[in-house]
Design an enzyme around this catalytic site. Structure first.
Site, PDB file in Angstrom:
ATOM      1  N   LYS A  76      -2.325  25.607  -7.086  1.00 47.04           N
ATOM      2  CA  LYS A  76      -2.196  25.532  -8.545  1.00 47.04           C
ATOM      3  C   LYS A  76      -1.523  26.807  -9.050  1.00 47.04           C
ATOM      4  O   LYS A  76      -1.835  27.910  -8.589  1.00 47.04           O
ATOM      5  CB  LYS A  76      -3.582  25.375  -9.174  1.00 47.04           C
ATOM      6  CG  LYS A  76      -3.551  25.078 -10.676  1.00 47.04           C
ATOM      7  CD  LYS A  76      -4.975  24.837 -11.191  1.00 47.04           C
ATOM      8  CE  LYS A  76      -4.979  24.502 -12.673  1.00 47.04           C
ATOM      9  NZ  LYS A  76      -6.355  24.295 -13.189  1.00 47.04           N
ATOM     10  N   SER A 151      -7.056  20.196 -15.869  1.00 46.27           N
ATOM     11  CA  SER A 151      -5.765  20.841 -15.839  1.00 46.27           C
ATOM     12  C   SER A 151      -5.133  20.921 -14.454  1.00 46.27           C
ATOM     13  O   SER A 151      -3.939  21.199 -14.343  1.00 46.27           O
ATOM     14  CB  SER A 151      -5.901  22.251 -16.414  1.00 46.27           C
ATOM     15  OG  SER A 151      -6.702  23.052 -15.548  1.00 46.27           O
ATOM     16  N   SER A 175     -11.704  20.768 -14.496  1.00 46.40           N
ATOM     17  CA  SER A 175     -10.273  20.696 -14.200  1.00 46.40           C
ATOM     18  C   SER A 175      -9.925  20.365 -12.759  1.00 46.40           C
ATOM     19  O   SER A 175      -8.767  20.089 -12.452  1.00 46.40           O
ATOM     20  CB  SER A 175      -9.592  22.010 -14.582  1.00 46.40           C
ATOM     21  OG  SER A 175      -9.414  22.068 -15.976  1.00 46.40           O
TER      22      SER A 175
END
Lengths: 491, 487
Positions: A76, A151, A175
């Site tokens: 990420k 996210s 997330s």
């Protein structure tokens, strides 16, 4: 099947595949699928191939190799990497290449993992749909009109699209788990402090935690084993030994295990019928595995979301103040406003241009809630409620070893559906934020498909540091079900 | 003209004498090239995390104990938020509602009444990280601003006094005593020139107008870079506030607190910025740092490392070494190194009073002339002790000892070699006696005068004796002459 970490490790060990072949396959998959799903923000092809070649060379020479040698992993884009940009999907950090690796990156490199690239996300991890990214939205590999969740939407989608067997995400309010649920994969948010946050660009420091995402609990266990552990550079890191998670999951016997179910949660408005059905069916699977289902209460669960949406923005407003155009981040070259003078003008324009609207909204909520006169009414009260929420969990874990419930109220919704309605977007975290507020581990595992063929996940939560218990139960579930074996068809 | 009282409270920032910064391993050394002592942590780079420096905690507790503070069992870190170019994170890690030290006091000399002390209350002392330094280069017509972040993350202890001081002289005594204490305990170097001690002063006046108490608006004075500047700024500010009150009648109720700078060359304070509304720093607990527990055992351990405060040292010099209060004060006020020096000289010579007077006169004068410190003084304490021991035993007179002292300053030599080099030899008493007899034989008048009751008449002969033999001890010569005359 080469989308499983353990299968790749086996193939590499037996010589059926080389690390270079695996890496090339991963790069090819990205080249093929990413123009459609936009899950990856940076591909480190050269570095990845160099690592793969090194692994192959060392294997041929009979030298010792790390636990993830030759396994492509995507990261990420808010985890610091020296050889790739770390942008947090924000215009603010568009060109930022950190001079240091995050602890988890150092550990992955030490394990000889192949770091394939960085994944798309909601800007500064704020969002539940991956639509607030400065790179544009990621699309769900199961259905390109749907969001992948957020996210860590890019990290979920990159696995679901078969680009990599595993990825790292971060989970502040759900997330990792919510996109895992929407993309039909397994995602774990570890205990707060179990994985070092050093090098994780902070959104809300007291809630953020890095965690693994892959198809199966087995793969997730392998990754967690590698990235967990004490880090003296992170004061909130826990100094307790890391269990051998991959060994803990081998039995499928859940006899004597009590699984608590939150009846209130299952009767909540907004919970999709298909999700309710998946949870109920999952209960039956656990009963078949020998577990006992008990009813539990978390009396303050109705305050999870409001508490979260005070604490997280407060911390975010502070953590994001360093992006001022002077030290870090985009610097505006707009004209000076005479009323503000050069310095204030530069700050204002830089932040105005650099941040997207969701980030701005949360900075303003946090700034307001922390300001004199409102601090006690909001921030301080939220801290008190947070203590009550932790107390609820302590009480619940007196009655049950694990808690079972939905991960998200619905399956993946359509792009644009909730973008203009922040409250609806925030309610995506309804079932997940409790674990962040309490600091406990939680996992989302695939548990079905809805009528339109979209994945549905269920969530298991465990007491602090009981990741083994979570992974063991998840692996047992996956030994009896095929949901984690399902792959997106032609969307 | 109404009577008024000046009300002064001081905020003193001292840099703690740690090996590294408050939350990372970077050096805190002064004077390094700009931005050479920085790392991701002290620069607040995205993803970097602070880790507390235990040494800073220990030093802060040590200072707090010496300042009679209460050390609570738990303290924590808070973030103080504001935007400024030399503040990289956009917040400063500081302490808000649970400072590491609270409620202390410091006794100082009362400048208005010699021998008396005044007790200045301390509200708190808290730890915080320093910010960087902006340098504005406008000299060449450009508007260049350069930022040096070396100082970022340097550990500071902010010591906040009660508004207990009533004159600039008290403020100066407070600062002097505070600096002495902190340097004595090796908590800080307190070098104002290097910014390791910084003072902000809050001042206003309490006027008595027709029996009514009126307070003038509080002013915070900054940028004072010496104790003398603090004293002068406060004096200036008291007068200015009085004049301003006469002119406008403004009181604390109708004017906000303001900040003024001190212009040392013009000897004036000047308005800096209005604090129209008090800045909202939005303090909240730093989620990256855990609260700090300070167990009783740890506090006791730190307490054990505090050997002696300056106040205790003054008492001891009086009781143990028999010095006067004044002499004890002069020596202790020179700092811990001088105290140690004195004690060695006193012990080796066996003559504390002589040690004290030599140090106050000869040593201090030399230090001043040579612009050096006691740490660099060329005569080691043991050697001076040895020299003074000889004076005490009568082997050397004061004048000859001064010659040796001067020689030792210029030459790295022991006392014996110095004496040899200067031709100083011990003279035996037989030799003195024959010398005295000869002088008396040559000066019968002196014999007569002494017998007539004028003992001081021998003085003339002492000078002559020294001419014949410079090593003759005048005291010994005097005693021998009188003995010979009086039979």
């Amino acid at each position: 099947m080469l989308d499983s970490v353990s299968a790749i490790l086996n193939a590499l060990a037996s010589g059926d595949a080389s690390a270079r072949q695996i890496t090339e396959r991963s790069l090819d998959a990205i080249a093929q699928t990413d123009p459609k799903i936009n899950a990856v923000t940076h591909v480190a092809a050269e570095a990845a191939l160099a690592t793969a070649d090194d692994v192959d060379r060392r294997r041929a020479a009979g030298q010792p190799l790390g636990a993830l040698a030759g396994v492509p992993i995507a990261i990420k884009d808010l985890i610091c990497t020296t050889d790739m940009p770390t942008t947090c999907a924000s215009r603010m950090l568009r060109d930022f290449v950190p001079p240091y690796d995050a602890t988890v990156i150092r550990k992955l490199r030490d394990a000889d993992a192949v770091l394939i690239g960085k994944t798309n996300m909601d800007e500064f991890a704020m969002g539940a749909s991956n639509e607030t990214s400065a790179y544009g939205p990621t699309r769900n590999p199961w259905n390109h009109d749907r969001i992948p969740g957020g996210s860590s939407g890019g990290s979920a989608a990159t696995v679901a699209a078969g680009q990599v067997p595993a990825s790292l995400g971060s989970d502040t309010g759900g997330s990792i788990r919510q996109p895992a649920s929407h993309c039909g994969i397994t995602g774990l948010k570890p205990t707060y402090g179990r994985v070092s946050r050093y090098g994780l660009v902070a959104f809300a420091s007291s809630l953020d935690q890095i965690g693994p995402m892959a198809w199966s609990a087995e793969d997730v266990a392998l990754l967690l084993e590698t990235i967990a552990g004490y880090e003296p550079r992170d004061s909130t890191s826990l100094d307790t030994p890391v269990p051998e998670y991959s060994k803990a999951i081998q039995s499928a016997d859940l006899r004597g295990i009590k699984i608590g179910v939150l009846r209130d949660g299952l009767e909540q408005d907004g919970l999709d019928e298909s999700v309710r059905k998946s949870v109920t069916e999952a209960m039956q699977v656990f009963i078949d595995l020998g577990a006992e289902i008990v009813d539990v209460q978390l009396p303050h669960s109705q305050y999870w979301v409001p508490t979260y949406y005070v604490i997280a923005p407060c911390e975010a407003s502070s953590n994001l103040s360093r992006y001022d155009g002077a030290h870090y981040g985009h610097r505006s070259d707009a004209d000076i406003d005479p009323a503000d003078g050069p310095l204030l003008s530069m700050y204002r324009h830089s932040r105005q241009e650099g941040f997207g609207s969701e980030v701005k909204r949360r900075i303003m909520i946090g700034t307001y809630a922390l300001s004199t006169g409102y601090y006690d009414a909001y921030y301080n009260k939220a801290l008190k409620v947070r203590r009550l929420i932790r107390g609820d969990y302590d009480a619940a874990f007196q009655q049950a070893d694990l808690l079972l419930g939905p991960t998200a109220p619905t399956s993946a919704f359509a792009l644009g559906d909730k973008l203009d309605d922040p409250i609806q977007m925030y309610l995506c975290d309804l079932y997940t934020v409790g674990a962040n507020l309490a600091g406990i581990p939680a996992i989302s595992i695939p548990a079905g498909l809805d009528d339109s063929g979209l994945p549905i996940g269920v969530q298991l939560q465990a007491p602090a540091l009981e990741e083994s218990r979570l992974l063991f139960a998840a692996a047992a579930f996956q030994s009896q079900t095929q949901f984690h074996q399902l792959r997106p068809g032609k969307p | 003209m109404p009577q008024y009282e000046t009300i002064i409270g001081l905020e003193v920032h001292v840099q703690l004498k740690t090996d590294s910064k408050l939350f990372c391993g970077c050096s805190t050394q002064f004077g390094a090239p700009p931005n050479s002592q920085v790392c991701p942590v002290c620069l607040g780079m995205p993803g970097a995390l602070p880790v507390m420096n235990r040494q800073a905690i220990t030093l802060a507790v040590k200072a707090g104990l010496a300042l009679n503070c209460n050390i609570p069992p738990m303290t924590k870190w808070d973030r103080k938020q504001y935007f400024y170019p030399d503040l990289p994170k956009g917040y400063q890690i500081s302490q808000y509602d649970l400072p590491i030290c609270a409620d202390g006091f410091l006794d100082i000399d009362d400048p208005a009444s010699e021998g008396d002390t005044r007790r200045i209350g301390l509200i708190r002392a808290h730890l915080e990280e320093d910010a960087g330094k902006s340098q504005h280069d406008e000299a060449s017509g450009r508007q260049d601003s350069r930022i040096d972040l070396n100082r970022c993350g340097t550990p500071l202890l902010e010591i906040v006094s009660q508004p207990d001081m009533r004159s600039s002289a008290e403020a100066k005594n407070y600062l002097t005593e505070l600096k002495l204490l902190l340097t004595h305990l090796e908590v800080s170097d307190c070098e104002m020139q290097e910014g390791s001690l910084r003072v902000d002063a809050n001042i206003n006046l309490h006027l008595d107008v027709d029996g009514k108490k009126i307070a003038t608006p509080i002013v915070e004075v900054k940028n004072m870079n010496s104790f003398r500047a603090v004293e002068r700024a406060l004096d200036y500010e008291a007068e200015r506030q009085y004049a301003h009150w006469e002119e406008t009648g403004q009181t604390i109720k109708d004017a906000p607190k303001t900040t003024r700078g001190w212009d040392d060359s013009r000897e004036q304070t000047f308005a800096q910025r209005e604090k129209e509304e008090s800045a909202d720093y939005r303090y909240f607990p730093d989620p990256d740092l855990l609260p700090v527990r300070l167990p009783r055992s740890f506090i006791d351990q730190v307490r054990d490392t505090i050997q002696e405060t300056p106040a205790q040292a003054r008492d001891r010099l009086q009781t143990q070494h028999g010095l006067s209060a004044y002499d004890a004060d002069v020596i202790v006020n020179q700092g811990a190194a001088m105290l140690g020096y004195f004690e060695t000289v006193a012990d080796v010579s066996g003559d504390p009073k002589r040690a004290s007077s030599w140090i106050q006169q000869d040593v201090l004068r030399t230090l001043k002339e040579q612009e050096t410190s006691i740490e660099e003084f060329p005569i080691p304490a043991k050697r001076l002790g040895e020299l003074l021991g000889r004076v005490r035993s009568g082997d050397l007179d004061n004048n000859r000892a001064r010659d040796v002292f001067a020689y030792l300053i210029d030459n790295d030599s022991d006392v014996d070699s110095a004496c040899t080099a200067l031709g100083i030899e011990a003279v035996d008493s037989g030799e003195i006696e024959s010398l005295c007899q000869k002088l008396l034989d040559d000066n019968p008048q002196v014999v007569q005068d002494v017998r007539g009751g004028k003992q001081q008449a021998v003085g003339r002969l002492i000078g002559q004796a020294k001419k014949v033999n410079p090593n003759a001890n005048p005291q010994q010569v005097r005693e021998t002459l009188l003995k010979l005359i009086n039979g």
